[in-house]
Design an enzyme around this catalytic site. Structure first.
Site, PDB file in Angstrom:
ATOM      1  N   ASP A 507       0.852  -1.194   0.000  1.00  0.00           N
ATOM      2  CA  ASP A 507       0.000   0.000   0.000  1.00  0.00           C
ATOM      3  C   ASP A 507       0.886   1.243   0.000  1.00  0.00           C
ATOM      4  OD1 ASP A 507      -1.706   2.073   0.391  1.00  0.00           O
ATOM      5  OD2 ASP A 507      -2.752   1.210   2.110  1.00  0.00           O
ATOM      6  N   HIS A 512       0.663   8.032   3.791  1.00  0.00           N
ATOM      7  CA  HIS A 512       1.280   7.377   4.943  1.00  0.00           C
ATOM      8  C   HIS A 512       2.762   7.726   5.112  1.00  0.00           C
ATOM      9  CE1 HIS A 512      -2.430   5.189   5.237  1.00  0.00           C
ATOM     10  NE2 HIS A 512      -2.308   4.781   3.986  1.00  0.00           N
ATOM     11  N   ILE A 527      -0.156   9.350   8.388  1.00  0.00           N
ATOM     12  CA  ILE A 527      -0.793   8.426   9.337  1.00  0.00           C
ATOM     13  C   ILE A 527      -0.443   6.982   9.013  1.00  0.00           C
ATOM     14  CG2 ILE A 527      -2.724   9.984   9.850  1.00  0.00           C
ATOM     15  CD1 ILE A 527      -4.427   8.300   7.885  1.00  0.00           C
ATOM     16  N   GLY A 530      -4.359   1.842   8.166  1.00  0.00           N
ATOM     17  CA  GLY A 530      -5.337   1.175   9.036  1.00  0.00           C
ATOM     18  C   GLY A 530      -5.037  -0.309   9.148  1.00  0.00           C
TER      19      GLY A 530
END
Ligand code: NAI
Length: 736
Positions: A507, A512, A527, A530
């Site tokens: 990903d 990110h 961030i 998830g």
């Protein structure tokens, strides 16, 4: 034939079943186990006269063949009486086939009030009254199938049939709304336009054609549409001669002929006529909202100060989100290979470290028990999640948020191999502020055996408002944790490089890693993925309750509630309830819940060293087994659907009965069921009696059911075949 579509236990009302098509439907339903109300007024084709003979002859024929039927001679205008016959004789009503019909053909100018009214009263009003009488019963039992009968004369018009055409097209309108009102109660309505030789067609067709177009060529479509396994709703089908096709409304892309602050005129319409009628970019709207969305878009496009600000991706003339096109779409994904390097990189990405001695089996291919973290199952599937190329889903990929994740393992993940996946768009939901897209991705190994199933739930910001449904029965639901304090907690600080490491598993979204990109998304810093927090949580549960034994990991579900920043602490709070470990994760530094409604299902009895002592719960082991069965019933509606029965389990202490449990897979809608302590509310189809101890042994596979039966440890009364089907449901999924 084992897969024959059966109607055992179902009660069918066929109106106008004394002749022609209705008679054929009644005979065929009865042949396949249904109890049939054969309604017929027994008049002539113009709706005059009355006789019980037509219905009686059909009932006699059904009974002579060993079927169940009762006659009713009321007019469909007495809808309540027809349904009451079903309730009085058979106790329920499951299926209504509105078929009764008459003809009073006249050229339009000569059509009398009586010609108009009688035809409307039988076809349109009669179908309304009969269906309305059955509706509350279907709603209550959360099951119903309704057929309305239109005609080619209604769909396309026919000389001399203005009254009939109007009434028949009225039935299509009725079905359009019943489709929407019934679906949440599992009441499905479809329309057929049959073509068959009968006394109605005698006047318009030559005898040899009448003889060739047999009603028996139409009945199969009606039976299929009425079967519990058929999920079609709101469809219109032409059927005859052993063929069928579907009919739908088509809408051209149209033309905007108004300009801002300029009066509209017929001339503008004239000059846009070709475009208004151009079907080259047509759509097939299925809801009022989808149709009116285009006008909202027109208002906003012409007047910037319009109060209407339609969603750019929803409901526009182009129909950017069209659930009917999207749902059910299947996409195949090319095989991809992976090996130890990929699974080790993933383990590092979700925070495994050589600091922990028990992590080595996930980080070193030379380990004796080198294993793949179960949550690695999201990785091959992640690369497959479809964001483009799905018919009916034109979405802006930058607006997609990952909402929830479900992963179920069907086999332990091998340390290397080649896998291929198949994506199904399981559902598209309209949440108003956005659209929720549910994708089921099945991943198979080289032998084409199912390895794992993922369900990705994504939220497309701002794409709602297309008039879709608001909930889905396809979604794997999240589950609230128990209200007590957690049974166990693991806290772990993530590395500041966690996202940089995790992204190498596939990903590569810059959100990110790249601070500028994160700022554009409204985040103070990049961030964590998830699914990286998800991987942390998954291994916390695996360690706490399965001693890091990957074979014990069955499934995991989470909702992504808030982001975590690399370097922050993930605190996983866990509760053990039988084989299910509920959990939620908080950001240690802020206390915010980042993963909510989450759980891991473990296989069999988790014999972990650190599990919650049994005395922490007041439930007995047998209670827990039945609780798990209840969960399975909910989780596997397709399997549950196959077992329509009520089971009573009587548990003994070896001598006398000490507790009773009911598994009811029959009273509710197909695919639903209830498992509860106590005896069933209606008669059980099958009763199982055995000691609690033997039952426990049976569930964990220590005792074989056949041996138990022959040794007298397992007593079964009633329908043993049904019991075997139920055994399959629970064994297949629960390893019980
Ligand atoms: P049919 O005349 O053989 O059967 C219709 C039955 O309905 C008759 O037995 C009649 O007694 C009964 N009936 C009439 N009024 C009634 C009332 N008020 N209450 C209860 N029963 C009543 O006709 P057929 O051809 O079998 O037609 C069945 C349905 O299919 C009708 O709705 C018809 O309009 C429709 N249809 C038939 C086509 C065909 O090719 N046969 C073509 C298109 C539509």
């Amino acid at each position: 034939m084992s897969d024959q579509l059966r109607f055992d236990g179902r009660v069918v009302l066929v109106t106008g079943a004394g002749n022609g098509l209705g008679k054929e439907y009644a005979l065929k339903f009865a042949e396949r186990g249904a109890s049939v109300v054969v309604n017929d007024l027994g008049g002539d084709i113009k709706g005059e006269g009355k006789s019980s003979r037509a219905a009686d002859l059909v009932v006699d024929e059904i009974k002579a063949k060993g079927g169940k039927a009762v006659a009713n001679y009321d007019s469909v205008e007495d809808g309540e009486k027809l349904v009451q016959t079903a309730l009085d004789t058979f106790g329920r009503i499951d299926i209504v086939v509105n078929n009764a019909g008459i003809l009073r053909d006249r050229s339009f100018a000569r059509t009398s009030d009586l010609d108009w009214d009688l035809v409307h009263r039988v076809h349109l009003r009669g179908s309304f009254l009969v269906t309305r009488a059955a509706w509350p019963h279907m709603k209550k039992q959360k099951y119903g199938r309704v057929i309305l009968t239109t005609s080619a004369a209604g769909l396309y018009g026919n000389f001399g049939q203005a009254n009939y055409s109007a009434a028949k097209m009225g039935l299509v309108g009725l079905a359009n709304t019943l489709e929407k009102e019934g679906v949440k109660y599992n009441i499905l309505t479809n329309v057929i336009a049959p073509m068959a030789g009968s006394r109605l067609t005698q006047t318009v067709m030559p005898q040899d054609i009448i003889d060739a177009l047999k009603p028996e060529y139409v009945a199969p479509l009606v039976l299929y549409l009425c079967h519990e396994g058929c999920t079609e709703n709101g469809g219109v089908f032409e059927c005859g001669a052993g063929s069928a096709c579907k009919v739908r409304l088509e809408r051209s892309d149209g033309a905007i002929f108004r300009q801002k602050n300029v009066p509209v005129s017929p001339e503008q319409v004239r000059s846009n006529w070709d475009k208004i009628c151009d079907f080259s970019n047509s759509t097939y709207p299925r809801s009022t909202q989808a149709a009116t969305g285009a006008f909202m878009a027109t208002l906003a496009a012409i007047d910037e100060d319009s109060p209407i600000k339609p969603n750019p991706t929803a409901g526009s003339g182009g129909g950017a989100i069209d659930p009917n096109k999207a749902i059910g779409t299947k996409l195949k994904v090319e095989p991809r290979s992976y090996g130890p390097d990929q699974v080790i990189l993933y383990a590092l990405g979700v925070g495994m470290s050589t600091n922990e001695p028990d992590h080595l089996k996930f980080l070193y291919e030379g380990s004796e028990d080198f294993s793949v973290l179960p949550t690695y199952g999201v990785i091959p599937a992640f690369g497959s999640v479809a964001t483009a190329g799905i018919p009916g889903l034109e979405i802006d990929p930058t607006k997609i948020l990952h909402g929830e994740q479900y992963l179920e393992l069907h086999k332990t993940i091998p340390t290397s191999g080649s896998v291929h996946s198949e994506i199904t768009i399981a559902d598209v939901i309209d949440k108003g502020s956005g659209a929720v897209i549910i994708q089921d991705i099945k991943t198979y190994d080289e032998k084409n055996e199912l390895l794992f199933t993922n369900q990705f739930t994504t939220f497309v910001v701002g794409a709602g408002g297309f008039g879709g449904k608001r909930n889905s029965d396809k979604a794997k639901p999240t589950v609230k944790p128990p209200s007590r304090e957690p049974d166990a907690v693991i806290e772990e600080k993530t590395s500041v490089d966690q996202a940089a490491l995790y992204r190498l598993s596939g990903d590569k979204n810059p959100l990110h890693l790249d601070p500028n990109f994160a700022a554009m998304g409204g985040f103070s810093k990049p961030i964590l993925h998830g699914l990286c927090s998800f991987g942390h949580a998954g291994r916390h549960v695996l360690k706490q309750y399965a001693g890091n034994d990957v074979e014990k990991f069955k499934a995991i579900k989470v909702r992504f509630a808030k982001p975590v920043l690399p370097g922050q602490t993930i605190r996983t709070e866990m509760w053990k309830e039988g084989n299910r470990i509920h959990f939620q994760c908080k950001v240690g530094e802020t206390g915010d819940v980042c993963l909510s409604g989450a759980y891991v299902d473990l296989v069999g009895t988790a014999s972990d060293a650190t599990s919650t002592p049994a005395e922490e719960t007041s439930e007995s082991p047998v209670d827990l087994i039945f609780k798990e069965m209840g969960r399975r019933v909910n989780d596997f509606p397709e399997e549950t659907k196959k077992v329509r029965g009520i089971f009573l389990y009587r548990m003994t202490d070896g001598k006398k009965v000490i507790s009773e449990y009911t598994v009811d897979l029959k009273s509710g809608a197909p695919g639903t069921g209830k498992v509860y302590k106590g005896t069933p509310k209606t008669k059980a189809d099958c009763t199982v009696t055995m000691s609690e101890k033997d039952f426990g042994d049976l569930v964990i596979g220590k005792l074989n059911p056949q041996q138990a039966f022959f040794q007298g440890k397992l007593k079964v009364a009633g329908n043993i075949m049904l019991m075997q089907k139920a055994g399959t449901l629970f064994q297949q999924h629960a390893k019980m």
